[in-house]
Design a protein around this motif. Structure first.
Motif, mmCIF file in Angstrom:
data_model
loop_
_atom_site.group_PDB
_atom_site.id
_atom_site.type_symbol
_atom_site.label_atom_id
_atom_site.label_comp_id
_atom_site.label_asym_id
_atom_site.label_seq_id
_atom_site.Cartn_x
_atom_site.Cartn_y
_atom_site.Cartn_z
ATOM 1 N N THR A 161 40.595 24.403 89.553
ATOM 2 C CA THR A 161 40.596 23.062 88.957
ATOM 3 C C THR A 161 39.435 22.882 87.987
ATOM 4 O O THR A 161 39.574 22.195 86.971
ATOM 5 N N ALA A 162 38.295 23.510 88.271
ATOM 6 C CA ALA A 162 37.141 23.402 87.378
ATOM 7 C C ALA A 162 37.433 24.094 86.047
ATOM 8 O O ALA A 162 37.127 23.548 84.975
ATOM 9 N N VAL A 163 38.029 25.275 86.115
ATOM 10 C CA VAL A 163 38.386 25.989 84.877
ATOM 11 C C VAL A 163 39.400 25.180 84.083
ATOM 12 O O VAL A 163 39.279 25.008 82.858
ATOM 13 N N GLN A 164 40.409 24.673 84.770
ATOM 14 C CA GLN A 164 41.450 23.901 84.089
ATOM 15 C C GLN A 164 40.884 22.653 83.420
ATOM 16 O O GLN A 164 41.258 22.308 82.286
ATOM 17 N N GLU A 165 39.956 21.976 84.088
ATOM 18 C CA GLU A 165 39.362 20.763 83.518
ATOM 19 C C GLU A 165 38.473 21.086 82.318
ATOM 20 O O GLU A 165 38.443 20.343 81.335
ATOM 21 N N ILE A 166 37.736 22.182 82.382
ATOM 22 C CA ILE A 166 36.907 22.588 81.244
ATOM 23 C C ILE A 166 37.773 22.841 80.022
ATOM 24 O O ILE A 166 37.489 22.363 78.919
ATOM 25 N N VAL A 167 38.846 23.596 80.208
ATOM 26 C CA VAL A 167 39.740 23.910 79.089
ATOM 27 C C VAL A 167 40.409 22.652 78.556
ATOM 28 O O VAL A 167 40.488 22.424 77.342
ATOM 29 N N LYS A 168 40.865 21.804 79.466
ATOM 30 C CA LYS A 168 41.578 20.581 79.075
ATOM 31 C C LYS A 168 40.669 19.589 78.366
ATOM 32 O O LYS A 168 41.121 18.854 77.466
ATOM 33 N N SER A 169 39.392 19.570 78.713
ATOM 34 C CA SER A 169 38.479 18.543 78.203
ATOM 35 C C SER A 169 38.396 18.518 76.684
ATOM 36 O O SER A 169 38.173 17.462 76.090
#
Length: 291
Positions: free
Chosen positions: A62-70
């Motif tokens: 979830t942390a990786v996904q949020e970084i990319v999505k941000s």
């Protein structure tokens, strides 16, 4: 670049017209620090054009996904594998399940996903792991890598996966080399050692000046066995560091970067083309002069 991938260098590379990167290894497992630097990059440059590199399992999915999505990051690289690295991994079946869980939401954003490789990957595995391309390391590369020349792996990968985007990592230090790889179909040509030794790099000036007096024949190859496969870490070593360290030699690396007499820095064959310290602008302008 392990620990050399900093926000300062990323901004300098962007301002010079390059495509910069940030690597999770810089942040000691703290995803919030990577997010902070990414936010700063976008605020400073007004651009989301940056390549993010993550080691699988280092951060929660979830942390990786949020970084990319941000910031709708266009490309990411995943460092993983059973035979490609000395780091612990799951079985192939578990690995595939992990990758799908991580990458399906990221792919839905339109982000292109690359795998870092040291050996070739077939089309079936590329499709199964939702990959768009490969970041290719080899004998001339800095840090953890293989004994096979980069171009050899690159050309074979082009045959195996004709639609894949390929980024060669290792040994590049001239405009002629850049043009050759672009003519061979490279999406981008990665440059590590030259930029690590740029004036904007946070590596100590003392260490960088010492590197200008060395060549690839002076690099030390730390050996690692991955099952029956021998891998290496290509480094410029000063006096050996004998204190406590991890398998990646991180403490010795940090000491080398800070100009200590005992330590090392991970460099590749690009060192053969560094005889003085130059700015990122000068380096990128020279490397792109034949395009």
């Amino acid at each position: 670049m392990n620990k050399g991938s900093t926000i300062e260098l990323a901004i300098a590379v962007h301002n010079a017209g390059g495509y910069p990167c940030l690597c999770s290894w810089t942040y000691n497992g703290k995803s919030e620090l990577m997010q902070r630097d990414l936010d700063r990059f976008v605020a400073t440059t007004g651009s989301n054009r940056i390549h993010l590199s993550f080691e699988l399992h280092e951060y929660p999915h979830t942390a990786v996904q949020e970084i990319v999505k941000s910031h709708s990051i266009p490309t990411i690289e995943i460092i993983y594998g059973n035979k490609n690295t000395f780091r612990p991994t799951d079985t192939e079946q578990e690995l595939t399940a992990e990758l799908l869980q991580l990458l399906e939401p990221i792919k839905a954003l339109g982000t292109r996903v690359f795998k870092r490789i040291y050996d070739n990957v077939d089309q079936t595995m590329m499709d199964l792991h939702l990959l768009d391309g490969f970041c290719i390391k080899g004998a001339e590369s800095a840090g953890f890598t293989s004994h096979t020349p980069v171009k050899e792996v690159f050309l074979r990968q082009r045959e195996l996966t004709p639609t894949a985007m390929l980024i060669p990592y290792g040994g590049v230090g001239t405009a002629e080399q850049v043009k050759e790889y672009i003519d061979l179909g490279a999406e981008i040509v990665a440059v590590g050692t030259l930029l690590a030794l740029s004036t904007e790099s946070t590596i100590s000036t003392e260490t960088k000046l010492a590197a200008t007096q060395k060549q690839s024949k002076d690099l030390v190859q730390f050996k690692h066995m991955v099952g029956n496969v021998e891998r290496k870490q290509s480094a410029l070593q000063f006096d050996p560091y004998n204190g406590p360290d991890d398998a990646n030699g991180t403490m010795g690396l940090l000491r080398g970067m800070r100009g200590k007499k005992d330590g090392h820095i991970y460099l590749g064959h690009g060192i053969d083309h560094v005889t003085e310290l130059k700015t990122c602008q000068e380096i990128i302008q020279e490397l792109s002069s034949c395009l």
